[in-house]
Design a protein around this motif. Structure first.
Motif, short mmCIF file in Angstrom:
data_model
loop_
_atom_site.label_atom_id
_atom_site.label_comp_id
_atom_site.label_asym_id
_atom_site.label_seq_id
_atom_site.Cartn_x
_atom_site.Cartn_y
_atom_site.Cartn_z
N ALA A 210 -0.60 -11.99 43.92
CA ALA A 210 -2.28 -12.53 43.91
C ALA A 210 -2.56 -13.56 42.68
N GLU A 211 -1.37 -13.76 41.89
CA GLU A 211 -1.70 -15.00 41.00
C GLU A 211 -1.33 -16.16 41.71
N ARG A 212 -0.73 -16.26 42.63
CA ARG A 212 -0.54 -17.23 43.61
C ARG A 212 -1.58 -17.53 44.71
N GLY A 213 -2.49 -16.37 44.95
CA GLY A 213 -3.37 -16.53 46.02
C GLY A 213 -2.97 -16.39 47.14
N VAL A 214 -1.77 -15.32 47.37
CA VAL A 214 -1.30 -15.21 48.67
C VAL A 214 -1.94 -13.88 49.08
N PRO A 215 -2.40 -13.53 50.14
CA PRO A 215 -2.52 -12.20 50.79
C PRO A 215 -1.37 -11.37 50.92
N VAL A 216 -1.54 -10.00 50.90
CA VAL A 216 -0.38 -9.25 50.79
C VAL A 216 -0.59 -8.22 51.61
N LEU A 217 0.23 -7.56 52.31
CA LEU A 217 0.27 -6.24 53.16
C LEU A 217 1.37 -5.65 52.26
N ALA A 218 1.13 -4.48 51.85
CA ALA A 218 2.14 -3.81 50.78
C ALA A 218 2.57 -2.59 51.42
N GLU A 219 3.81 -2.11 51.54
CA GLU A 219 4.23 -0.82 52.23
C GLU A 219 3.49 0.19 51.10
N THR A 220 3.68 1.24 51.67
CA THR A 220 3.33 2.48 50.78
C THR A 220 4.46 3.12 50.01
N PRO A 221 4.00 3.65 48.85
CA PRO A 221 2.63 3.57 48.11
C PRO A 221 2.68 2.51 47.56
N PRO A 222 1.38 2.04 47.08
CA PRO A 222 1.56 0.64 46.12
C PRO A 222 1.87 0.64 44.67
N ALA A 223 2.14 1.95 44.41
CA ALA A 223 2.56 2.04 42.92
C ALA A 223 3.16 3.54 42.92
N GLU B 112 -0.78 6.23 36.73
CA GLU B 112 -1.06 4.92 35.46
C GLU B 112 -0.80 3.60 36.60
N GLY B 113 0.21 3.59 37.21
CA GLY B 113 0.25 2.49 38.15
C GLY B 113 -0.55 1.91 39.14
N LEU B 114 -1.16 3.06 39.62
CA LEU B 114 -2.40 2.90 40.69
C LEU B 114 -3.49 2.42 40.04
N GLN B 115 -3.91 3.01 38.83
CA GLN B 115 -4.76 2.68 37.98
C GLN B 115 -4.79 1.25 37.45
N ALA B 116 -3.67 0.72 37.29
CA ALA B 116 -3.50 -0.60 36.73
C ALA B 116 -3.75 -1.43 37.69
N LEU B 117 -3.42 -1.15 38.98
CA LEU B 117 -3.66 -2.06 40.16
C LEU B 117 -5.26 -2.48 40.77
N HIS B 118 -5.78 -1.73 40.03
CA HIS B 118 -7.30 -1.54 40.54
C HIS B 118 -8.12 -3.06 40.05
N THR B 119 -7.38 -3.52 39.01
CA THR B 119 -7.89 -4.99 38.45
C THR B 119 -7.72 -6.04 39.55
N LEU B 120 -6.73 -5.71 40.28
CA LEU B 120 -6.55 -6.59 41.54
C LEU B 120 -7.77 -6.61 42.46
N THR B 121 -8.16 -5.48 42.64
CA THR B 121 -9.38 -5.22 43.74
C THR B 121 -10.37 -5.92 42.96
N GLU B 122 -10.69 -5.80 41.73
CA GLU B 122 -11.73 -6.04 40.84
C GLU B 122 -11.83 -7.87 41.19
N GLN B 123 -10.74 -8.50 40.95
CA GLN B 123 -10.66 -9.83 40.82
C GLN B 123 -10.36 -10.41 42.26
N GLY B 124 -10.53 -9.55 43.51
CA GLY B 124 -10.76 -9.82 44.54
C GLY B 124 -9.41 -10.59 45.29
N ALA B 125 -8.36 -9.90 44.90
CA ALA B 125 -7.24 -10.08 45.78
C ALA B 125 -7.02 -9.57 46.86
N LYS B 126 -6.66 -10.48 47.97
CA LYS B 126 -6.56 -9.83 49.45
C LYS B 126 -5.44 -9.24 49.37
N ILE B 127 -5.55 -7.68 49.30
CA ILE B 127 -4.39 -6.62 49.65
C ILE B 127 -4.86 -5.46 50.59
#
Length: 359
Positions: free
Chosen positions: A86-99, A103-118
């Motif tokens: 996300a910091e490099r602006g690269v879109p991501v297709l992540a394998e399951t699960p993302p965290a 706690e890890g899932l909650q922390a990842l929500h900031t990426l959604t709020e920042q508009g990361a393409k995941i």
């Protein structure tokens, strides 16, 4: 047609699915390289798969343009990789699960709020038979789906199918669960090795997800994927009909009950010379599913992985999302609660999470 170019982070078992898809469908997909930290493992992958390997993410990205990256690493490694991309602006297709945990899932929500393409590669919805069943369930022929009982996939995979079929986007269930252990003759391992007959103590998990007016029943045994004797089970019910495994029953009107089978259409059998591939699923005279990658020799799960890659390419190009970070987080969260309810032997009430508005 210009193939989609993607890179992969990780050199484990699931990575091989993406590599096989790219090998079978070179007109659709091309792997730019694989990030593998261990040089010896990288050399083996290069020899086996004819792909370039890199020791670092930046080395791969600097070697050439990619449309997106696939992250296929252990659960605990996925979140820092998502942040790095996300910091490099690269879109991501992540394998399951993302965290790995809440706690890890909650922390990842900031990426959604920042508009990361995941997006997340939840492939079970795209396996041919499941896709055909979803078509029937959403057609209205069964009425409103209120019950789903599945024994087809573990954890978040099973939960994702339950939620999709029930149509419960942000509903919060009360979950009860228990486990049962019994002897079972084991099947082969991931490497398909089976030296001798072995009896193991298999653990079966059953959970009730009570959404109020809708009920999901999750049932799975960890040995089921490779077992030659444990069969998958599938039941979807509405007030007008049901899908039971591969049988569809519904009322056309009060005097006309309809029954038909979901029939696989595969070439290369009984003297057929078209090749060996999956065509699709027929329900009566209607195609309920057509393989979007005909003529390629792919398993059902590989067809589903290829579909994820194709939808990811469309998403990167401005198309719709197909399985968001929020959806993956919700499904894994409910899976975590299933394990909690089974361990404590007490019902658990799901609570609203930070990603709810993104579902």
């Amino acid at each position: 047609m210009k193939p989609v170019v993607f890179g992969i982070i990780g050199g484990g078992w699931r990575t091989q699915f993406f590599l096989r898809v790219a090998r079978e469908l070179p007109e659709h997909f091309r792997v730019s390289g694989v990030v593998v930290r261990d040089s010896e493992k990288g050399q083996r992958m290069e020899a086996e798969w004819d792909v370039a390997t890199y020791r670092t993410l930046d080395a791969l990205l600097n070697a050439g343009q990619v449309d997106f990256m696939v992250v296929s690493v252990p659960w605990s490694v996925t979140p820092p990789m998502l942040h790095a991309l996300a910091e490099r602006g690269v879109p991501v297709l992540a394998e399951t699960p993302p965290a790995p945990d809440l706690e890890g899932l909650q922390a990842l929500h900031t990426l959604t709020e920042q508009g990361a393409k995941i997006q997340v590669a939840e492939q079970y919805q795209f396996q041919p038979m499941h896709a055909a069943r979803r078509t029937v369930a959403s057609s209205g022929k069964l009425g409103t789906v209120t019950q789903v009982r599945l024994s087809v996939a573990h954890g978040y995979h099973g939960v994702s199918l339950l939620r999709m079929l029930l149509g419960v986007t942000d509903a919060l269930p009360t979950i009860s669960a228990y486990t049962f252990t019994a002897p079972l003759i084991d099947g082969p391992d991931r490497d398909l090795k089976l030296e001798q007959q072995q009896v193991i103590q298999a653990t079966y998990t059953t959970a009730l997800l009570d959404f109020g007016e809708k009920l999901g029943v999750y049932d799975f045994c960890g040995s089921q994927y490779f077992s030659w004797i444990l069969s998958p089970q599938f039941l979807v019910r509405g007030e007008r009909g049901e899908i039971h495994d591969t049988t569809v029953r519904y009322l056309e009107d009060v005097h006309t009950p309809i029954t038909y089978e979901l029939i696989r259409q595969d070439t290369g059998q009984n003297g057929n010379l078209e090749g060996l591939y999956h065509k699709g699923i027929l329900g009566g005279a209607q195609w309920l599913y057509r393989n979007p990658f005909p003529h390629a020799r792919l398993s059902d799960d590989e067809i589903a992985v290829a579909t994820c890659l194709d939808k990811m390419a469309q998403y990167v190009a401005g198309g719709p999302a197909f399985y968001t970070l929020a959806e993956a987080s919700q499904d894994h969260y409910l899976s975590i609660l299933i394990n909690q309810a089974a361990q404590t032997k007490q019902p658990v009430q799901a609570q609203p999470q930070v990603w709810m508005s993104s579902l």
